[in-house]
Design an enzyme around this catalytic site. Structure first.
Site, mmCIF file in Angstrom:
data_model
loop_
_atom_site.group_PDB
_atom_site.id
_atom_site.type_symbol
_atom_site.label_atom_id
_atom_site.label_comp_id
_atom_site.label_asym_id
_atom_site.label_seq_id
_atom_site.Cartn_x
_atom_site.Cartn_y
_atom_site.Cartn_z
ATOM 1 N N SER A 67 8.910 -30.154 -33.223
ATOM 2 C CA SER A 67 8.993 -30.315 -31.786
ATOM 3 C C SER A 67 10.386 -30.680 -31.297
ATOM 4 O O SER A 67 10.680 -30.606 -30.107
ATOM 5 C CB SER A 67 8.002 -31.397 -31.338
ATOM 6 O OG SER A 67 8.293 -32.652 -31.952
ATOM 7 N N SER A 98 8.746 -32.325 -37.610
ATOM 8 C CA SER A 98 9.585 -31.982 -36.462
ATOM 9 C C SER A 98 11.051 -32.327 -36.634
ATOM 10 O O SER A 98 11.890 -31.860 -35.870
ATOM 11 C CB SER A 98 9.042 -32.677 -35.196
ATOM 12 O OG SER A 98 7.737 -32.230 -34.911
ATOM 13 N N LYS A 113 16.322 -36.538 -28.183
ATOM 14 C CA LYS A 113 15.037 -35.915 -27.875
ATOM 15 C C LYS A 113 14.351 -36.686 -26.752
ATOM 16 O O LYS A 113 14.316 -37.925 -26.765
ATOM 17 C CB LYS A 113 14.166 -35.904 -29.134
ATOM 18 C CG LYS A 113 12.834 -35.186 -29.003
ATOM 19 C CD LYS A 113 12.120 -35.176 -30.354
ATOM 20 C CE LYS A 113 10.790 -34.453 -30.309
ATOM 21 N NZ LYS A 113 10.125 -34.431 -31.649
#
Length: 571
Positions: free
Chosen positions: A139, A163, A65
């Site tokens: 996210s 997330s 990420k």
């Protein structure tokens, strides 16, 4: 994730880039490394493996990420104006690299990790792996989809409000959100520093667990990093008590989603769990503190000054959420922190007596168009069952649990802090997996040969501490076993010297240092703890008996096993 000997690391990389091209999902990536660069590293890994290097995750393909630092790759947090190129990797990433992983690139996310939808990014919304018209969840959107499409073996995400779990549920994969601080957050752009966690996505629980085990460990540069406590539980019991919500706590779900949740509960019960309905509404109320209260000030502390200088550089929804926190007075934050302490105590009481709480991971699976039309309300609903977990210092494992309304459906196993392994054990009953290696590396092995064996009267003394069964053991032929006149009946194991005894079968258990200390302190005469020689050539701590008392018992060495003796004696 174990590397097959017939498939080289280089071949795996070539296959991954073929899948990237076939998937045609450019929105997954913010930075995709050139195939030639990754291939060069893969070939070097192949050379090291051939030379005998011990690399537990050799050739594992990883997506990261893009709010987590990887040395030499830009970190953007999905905001081009914020980008920088770090000189070193986050400890979580470096530990994976040291174990032999190959990083494919940096993945898209809800900007500054603010959102559960996967659409708040200038690099485009990340489409769901199975239903492209729907959201991927955020996210950690790009990371989840990279795994779900079979491109990456594992992926790193972060989790403040859910997330690392919501995208797992919506894409039909596993997401592990460990206890806060077990994986250092150094090198991670903070969303809300006190409640941020680095998470792992994988297609199987086993793969996610092996990667997480490598990443765990304190880091001196992270003041919030933590170590396993001495009394850590290493296993869920054979018949775990699992709390489940009331029907009224499931009102956000559709009828199909409720049915899918009910099926998950039944599957746990069929696997030996005892499900008990409790009122989880206090937890759902605590969840609202994360965004509806003053705790959102932590988001401003993370990146607020950058956004305040140029609000146009950020996604409008993200900017509005973070900038609003600048107006919060300090006394409001102090008041909400006090409320949170009350909720933490309440959660402890609520979950007391239970090994885990089972909840749906999220409420629904909206279309991308619906989220664009209503970016805040839908996002808020998606966190109904996830927002409270980090606030209350809990651990969670999200796993697939069938489908509902044409989309994947997932549930989460939630436990108290540091009870990550019991959560994994219970989740494994839903996925059908089992990894015998406990996640904490602080356990001590103990060999037992009598009343503490599984199914025997004192076995609960091990399981009550969270001890983990680790298989059978057999001593060398230097031991004798005698039946003692005790209540409950138990044998005495005594070392008599090579060739003068016989091999004795027992069990190996792994337990926490504190549990071992309690065993030693409470051990009644004539028993003691000492080193026992195993037939495999190693020594293990185990129960022994003093020679004098053993000599007063009935010699049963020829049976070779306490349970075999009991079967023949009719006991």
């Amino acid at each position: 994730m174990t590397q097959a000997p017939t498939v080289s690391c280089a071949e795996r990389v070539i296959d991954a880039y073929r899948r990237i091209a076939e998937a045609d999902r450019p929105e997954i990536w913010i930075t995709l490394r050139p195939e030639t660069d990754v291939l060069t590293q893969a070939r070097e890994l192949d050379r090291r493996i051939a030379a005998g290097a011990e690399l537990p995750l050799a050739g594992t393909l990883v997506a990261i990420k893009d709010n987590i630092d990887v040395a030499g790759l830009p970190t953007t947090a999905a905001c081009p104006g914020y980008a920088y190129t770090p000189g070193s990797s986050a400890p979580a990433v470096q530990r994976l690299l040291d174990a032999g992983v190959l990083v494919l690139g940096k993945t898209n996310l809800d900007q500054f990790a603010t959102g559960l939808v996967g659409t708040r990014s200038p690099y485009g919304p990340v489409r769901n792996a199975l239903r492209p018209e729907k959201i991927s969840g955020g996210s950690s959107s790009g990371s989840a989809v990279a795994v779900a499409l079979g491109i990456a073996d594992i992926a790193l995400g972060t989790d403040t409000a859910g997330s690392g779990r919501v995208p797992a549920a919506l894409n039909g994969i596993v997401g592990i959100k460990p206890t806060l601080g077990l994986v250092p957050t150094t090198g991670v752009i903070p969303a809300a520093r006190s409640y941020d966690a680095v998470t792992v996505f994988a297609r199987t629980l086993t793969d996610a667990q092996r990667a997480l085990a490598v990443m765990i460990g304190p880091d001196e540069s992270d003041p919030l990093s933590r170590s396993w406590p001495d009394d850590v539980r290493l296993s869920a019991p054979d018949h775990p008590r699992v709390a489940i919500p009331r029907d009224e706590d499931l009102t956000p779900l559709t009828s199909q989603a409720r049915a899918a949740f009910g099926t998950a509960v039944k599957r746990l019960e069929a696997a030996g769990a005892e499900a008990t309905v409790i009122d989880v509404s206090p937890l759902l109320q605590a969840a609202r503190l994360l965004y509806d209260g003053a705790l959102v000030a932590e988001r401003y502390a993370g990146v607020g000054e950058f956004i305040a200088r140029d609000p146009s550089a950020a996604d409008p929804t993200v900017a509005a959420i973070i900038l609003a926190a600048a107006e919060l007075p300090a006394h409001a934050l102090a008041a909400d922190q006090e409320r949170l302490d009350v909720y933490k105590a309440l959660a402890h009481r609520l979950l007391s007596g239970y090994d885990a709480l089972l909840l749906p991971t999220t409420t629904e699976h909206p279309d991308i168009a619906a989220v664009r039309a209503d970016p805040v309300t839908i996002n808020s609903r998606l966190g109904t069952y996830t927002n409270f977990v980090n606030l209350l210092d809990l651990a969670a494992v999200a796993v697939p649990a069938g489908g509902a309304d044409g989309s994947p459906f997932g549930v989460s196993v939630i436990t108290r802090a540091f009870e990550d392994q019991p959560a994994l054990d219970i989740a494994a009953r839903l996925t059908g997996e089992q990894d015998p290696t406990p996640l904490p590396d602080t356990g001590v092995d103990l060999a037992v040969f009598g009343a503490h064996l599984r199914g025997q009267p004192l076995s609960h003394q091990l399981t009550d501490t969270g001890a983990r069964y680790a298989g059978e053991v057999t001593t060398t032929a230097a031991y004798r076993l005698t039946a003692l006149a005790t209540d409950p009946a138990k044998p005495g194991l005594v070392r008599v010297g090579p060739g003068t005894g016989g091999p004795i079968t027992g069990e190996r258990w792994t337990l926490s240092p504190a549990a071992l200390g309690r065993f030693l302190a409470a051990l009644p005469a004539p028993m003691s703890l000492g080193r026992i020689e195993l037939a495999e050539g190693t020594w293990v701590l185990g129960f022994q008996c003093d020679p004098y008392t053993a000599s007063t018992g009935t010699d049963i060495t020829h049976h070779g096993d306490w349970r075999a003796y009991l079967a023949t004696s009719g006991s």
